[in-house]
Every structure is written in structure tokens, then in C-alpha cells.
Motif scaffolding. Sequence first.
Motif, PDB file in Angstrom:
ATOM      1  N   GLU A  54       0.891  -1.311   0.058  1.00 48.95           N
ATOM      2  CA  GLU A  54      -0.143  -0.198  -0.015  1.00 48.95           C
ATOM      3  C   GLU A  54       0.709   1.157   0.162  1.00 48.95           C
ATOM      4  O   GLU A  54       0.341   2.222  -0.503  1.00 48.95           O
ATOM      5  CB  GLU A  54      -0.894  -0.017   1.345  1.00 48.95           C
ATOM      6  N   SER A  55       1.935   1.300   0.752  1.00 44.84           N
ATOM      7  CA  SER A  55       2.902   2.315   0.922  1.00 44.84           C
ATOM      8  C   SER A  55       3.453   2.770  -0.609  1.00 44.84           C
ATOM      9  O   SER A  55       4.105   3.811  -0.682  1.00 44.84           O
ATOM     10  CB  SER A  55       3.886   2.215   1.739  1.00 44.84           C
ATOM     11  N   ASP A  56       3.465   1.966  -1.582  1.00 45.97           N
ATOM     12  CA  ASP A  56       4.200   2.313  -2.803  1.00 45.97           C
ATOM     13  C   ASP A  56       3.279   3.360  -3.367  1.00 45.97           C
ATOM     14  O   ASP A  56       3.714   4.082  -4.581  1.00 45.97           O
ATOM     15  CB  ASP A  56       3.857   1.156  -3.783  1.00 45.97           C
ATOM     16  N   THR A  57       2.346   3.994  -2.831  1.00 42.89           N
ATOM     17  CA  THR A  57       1.450   4.985  -3.219  1.00 42.89           C
ATOM     18  C   THR A  57       2.424   6.107  -3.231  1.00 42.89           C
ATOM     19  O   THR A  57       2.354   6.919  -3.899  1.00 42.89           O
ATOM     20  CB  THR A  57       0.200   5.328  -2.208  1.00 42.89           C
ATOM     21  N   LEU A  58       3.197   6.258  -2.075  1.00 43.67           N
ATOM     22  CA  LEU A  58       4.063   7.355  -1.746  1.00 43.67           C
ATOM     23  C   LEU A  58       5.302   7.060  -2.749  1.00 43.67           C
ATOM     24  O   LEU A  58       5.773   8.220  -3.217  1.00 43.67           O
ATOM     25  CB  LEU A  58       4.758   7.356  -0.467  1.00 43.67           C
ATOM     26  N   LEU A  59       5.585   6.011  -3.388  1.00 42.28           N
ATOM     27  CA  LEU A  59       6.627   5.707  -4.108  1.00 42.28           C
ATOM     28  C   LEU A  59       6.050   6.660  -5.455  1.00 42.28           C
ATOM     29  O   LEU A  59       7.050   7.230  -6.237  1.00 42.28           O
ATOM     30  CB  LEU A  59       7.188   4.502  -4.617  1.00 42.28           C
ATOM     31  N   ALA A  60       4.862   6.128  -5.899  1.00 43.66           N
ATOM     32  CA  ALA A  60       4.129   6.918  -7.218  1.00 43.66           C
ATOM     33  C   ALA A  60       4.289   8.271  -7.012  1.00 43.66           C
ATOM     34  O   ALA A  60       4.684   9.221  -7.934  1.00 43.66           O
ATOM     35  CB  ALA A  60       3.130   6.206  -7.179  1.00 43.66           C
ATOM     36  N   VAL A  61       4.058   9.009  -5.859  1.00 42.17           N
ATOM     37  CA  VAL A  61       3.855  10.335  -5.743  1.00 42.17           C
ATOM     38  C   VAL A  61       5.306  10.984  -5.728  1.00 42.17           C
ATOM     39  O   VAL A  61       5.474  12.092  -6.553  1.00 42.17           O
ATOM     40  CB  VAL A  61       3.250  10.753  -4.268  1.00 42.17           C
ATOM     41  N   ASP A  62       6.439  10.367  -5.280  1.00 45.11           N
ATOM     42  CA  ASP A  62       7.729  10.660  -5.331  1.00 45.11           C
ATOM     43  C   ASP A  62       8.134  10.776  -6.819  1.00 45.11           C
ATOM     44  O   ASP A  62       8.880  11.900  -7.200  1.00 45.11           O
ATOM     45  CB  ASP A  62       8.476   9.797  -4.476  1.00 45.11           C
ATOM     46  N   VAL A  63       7.928   9.754  -7.627  1.00 44.46           N
ATOM     47  CA  VAL A  63       8.248  10.045  -8.867  1.00 44.46           C
ATOM     48  C   VAL A  63       7.733  10.686  -9.759  1.00 44.46           C
ATOM     49  O   VAL A  63       8.098  11.571 -10.500  1.00 44.46           O
ATOM     50  CB  VAL A  63       8.218   8.627  -9.515  1.00 44.46           C
ATOM     51  N   LEU A  64       6.308  11.029  -9.339  1.00 43.86           N
ATOM     52  CA  LEU A  64       5.427  12.098 -10.049  1.00 43.86           C
ATOM     53  C   LEU A  64       5.963  13.656  -9.677  1.00 43.86           C
ATOM     54  O   LEU A  64       6.177  14.398 -10.597  1.00 43.86           O
ATOM     55  CB  LEU A  64       4.186  11.932  -9.743  1.00 43.86           C
ATOM     56  N   ALA A  65       6.459  13.725  -8.483  1.00 45.11           N
ATOM     57  CA  ALA A  65       7.033  15.090  -8.056  1.00 45.11           C
ATOM     58  C   ALA A  65       8.374  15.255  -8.760  1.00 45.11           C
ATOM     59  O   ALA A  65       8.870  16.325  -9.325  1.00 45.11           O
ATOM     60  CB  ALA A  65       7.030  14.948  -6.639  1.00 45.11           C
ATOM     61  N   ARG A  66       9.228  14.129  -8.671  1.00 41.15           N
ATOM     62  CA  ARG A  66      10.754  14.424  -8.752  1.00 41.15           C
ATOM     63  C   ARG A  66      11.169  14.365 -10.261  1.00 41.15           C
ATOM     64  O   ARG A  66      11.924  15.061 -10.864  1.00 41.15           O
ATOM     65  CB  ARG A  66      11.488  13.408  -7.886  1.00 41.15           C
ATOM     66  N   ASP A  67      10.637  13.112 -10.662  1.00 45.39           N
ATOM     67  CA  ASP A  67      11.045  12.721 -12.071  1.00 45.39           C
ATOM     68  C   ASP A  67      10.138  13.289 -13.139  1.00 45.39           C
ATOM     69  O   ASP A  67      10.693  13.786 -14.229  1.00 45.39           O
ATOM     70  CB  ASP A  67      11.201  11.198 -12.127  1.00 45.39           C
ATOM     71  N   VAL A  68       8.905  13.301 -12.945  1.00 47.88           N
ATOM     72  CA  VAL A  68       7.819  13.624 -13.933  1.00 47.88           C
ATOM     73  C   VAL A  68       7.799  15.490 -13.801  1.00 47.88           C
ATOM     74  O   VAL A  68       7.706  16.039 -14.852  1.00 47.88           O
ATOM     75  CB  VAL A  68       6.472  13.065 -13.580  1.00 47.88           C
TER      76      VAL A  68
END
Length: 409
Positions: free
Chosen positions: A372-386
Motif C-alpha cells: 500500500e505504501s507504494d502510493t508514496l513511491l508513485a507520488v515521489d516519482v510524479l513529483a521528482r522525475d515527472v
Amino acid sequence: MRHRFPQRLVAASLMACSLSALAQSPQAITNIQLGPRPFFLVAEMADSPLKARLQSCANGPFRKTDFSIGHRGAAMMFPEHTKESYEAAARMGAGIVECDVTFTKDKELVCRHAQNDLHTTTNILATPLAAKCTQPFTPFDAEKNTPATAECRASDITLAEFKTLRGKMDAFNPKATTAQEFMGGTANWRTDLYSGPTSGTLMTHRESIALFKKLGVKMTPELKSASVAMPFDGFSQANYAQKMVDEYKAAKVPASQVFAQSFDKNDVLYWVKNEPAFGKQAVFLDDAEKVADLPSLEELKRYKQDGIQIVAPPIFALLDVKDGKLAASAYAKNAKQAGLGIIAWSLERSGVLATGKGGWYYQTVNQAIQRESDTLLAVDVLARDVGVRGIFSDWPATVTYYANCMGLK
């Protein structure tokens, strides 16, 4: 041992509290409250520098952020597009809140995700207004195995009639044999706790503007496609697009506070041409169902040439897997190369990720979703990389927590 109090004192106390609550009108929220979910997600993460960073700001304080966008309010737990849902989103620090805009029979603008969703998002089938629905309730036919159906449109009823309804969680039971059963079906990871007869307050578009002003949040109205043929009783698509903007102008809301959206490119171009102050940050929503439907780099460049500044694709369009980890997609890189701002939709809408049910929203990266916490990994990629400008979420607290920890405005 439980203490017992005289019933009269309890009643008087409750009455005083009720009168006090009624006397208080919504106002700008400065005491942001995130609840336990973001902390649960951080605690569940595998050890990493990101987890350590997120843990370091657990004591706050937390503030409102435009990076956190309330998708239909806080629709994971509250009936979407209701006063209660909007207030919950603002309480969780969403700096921008969404009213999806459609219209009634008398061409008044109201907040609904679709013109034809009243049968799944309100109690209309339990009221006399059910007789006015485009398609009445038809029960499940076990012999033919055909699902229960109904279709009730905002355009079936007047604004006055619309305001008599109550919002409920967006759901229906395809095996229903009665209208009451049909109104059930809420997903087991959501709740009907806030769908009672005294909650689920429906709102007009004008009312949402007034509420958002009081709450101190920016606004992102989405002009929804009509279920009726346009023009509707002389009400054209251009009239519709203009009326939505006019209601912000009448309320003296600066264009800089409004992010008008549409899945229809013509609506966005209408605002760019006819309402340039609003068109400058109008959002073109992408309705791609799969990667193959996404626009190419050349198409994205043409958007920019046409005056479109911001695109908003679904989350899956922006994510990919590289070396077993989440990464920015080719589409995300193309949109940045085209000079477009990006907003992502919608977090906290896909169910329980740890059961492999990331589903449609995570279709490009489901193989990399483990917990479930991979939600935050997705947010991090969206913020930092995208490099997205913001993220729509059905539970804005998660995005608010991340944004505050990372110093995003």
C-alpha cells in the motif's frame, strides 16, 4: 464504570453544541489535520532515504498546498461533490478543490461528476423524483443474467428538485432486485458512514465557489460532457463553457485562482480564445484508456502551439518501470519537452494496492506495486522525475503530507 448524566443536561448540551455549530459558517482552514493514513503509509515503507525523509516531518506542522488537489473533494470516504466532501479536502490541506460542472433541466450549473450519474451518486431512486429519470430502475434478471439498471440525469430535473436530493457514495449493486438494493454496492475499502440523511449536501456551482472562497482554496471546475444533445433547449456548448467562467467573474474570483478543465479540446480552446485570463491556465484532460491512446510528442507540441499550457493525463500515462522501480514514462518526458505543465489524476482511487488491485490507474506499473505504501513511491516519482504541478487525490492528506515534507508549495 460509565458515568450517567441527567437526560435534560445531555439534551441541553447537545442543543447548545448544535446551535453553536449552526452559527459557525465555513472559514479558511489554517489548522491542517491529516489523520492517520499518511503516517500508516510512511511506516509501511521499506527502509530507504525517502522513508527517512518522510518520517522526519511526522510532527509537522502541516500547511495547505496547491500540490494537493481534492478530486471531487475527499471522495474516498465522503460522497463526492458534496459540501462535506469539499470541507474534508480543505481540512486535509488541499490547496485546490474540484467541482465537476454539469447542468439541470433549467440550465443551472451544479456539481456532479456526470450529467447522468444521479442514480449512483444520490438518493434519487428513493424519492418521488425517480419517476422523472430518463431510464427507471429495472431489477436484476437472474434468468437472463442481466444486471439491474437505471439512468437519472441532472437534466431530468430542475435545480429546485436537485437541491432536495442527498449525496451518497458513488456505487450501485448490479444484482439488485429493488431500488433500495441498487443504491448499495459501496466498495469495501470505502465507507457509507458519511452518507446519512443529514449529510451528503449537494451543491450548485455558485455555492461551491462561495464555499471555496470561505475555505481559502483555489478552484478547478471541470466542464463535463452533456448526456443530452447539444444545444439543449437553445443552450449551446459555447454558452455552457461561457456560463461556467461567468459565475467566477460574477463572484469576483481572480482568474489566477481558477484552473478550468475539460476533456474536450474545443472547450479549452474556447477559453484560450474568448477568456484568455482563464485560458492561460486551463487544463486539457487526457481520456486515454491505455498507453496506445496517448498523444505523440508532435501532438503535444501542437497543443502548446494552440495555446494549451497544461495537460492532465491519468497516473498510468506518467509512470513506467525501469530496473524494477517506478520511473517517468516516455509520455511524461514528451510533455515536458513540449513545454507543457502536467497535473496527474487520480491518487487513492484504485482500491487496495497490496492485493494487486492497482488496476486501471496503475496499469503500466502494476508489476512493481508490492504494498500500500507504494502510493508514496508513485507520488515521489510524479513529483521528482515527472515534475507534475499537482496531483488529484480522493484522499488529499497523502499528497499534502508528501508536499509538506518536500517543501512543495
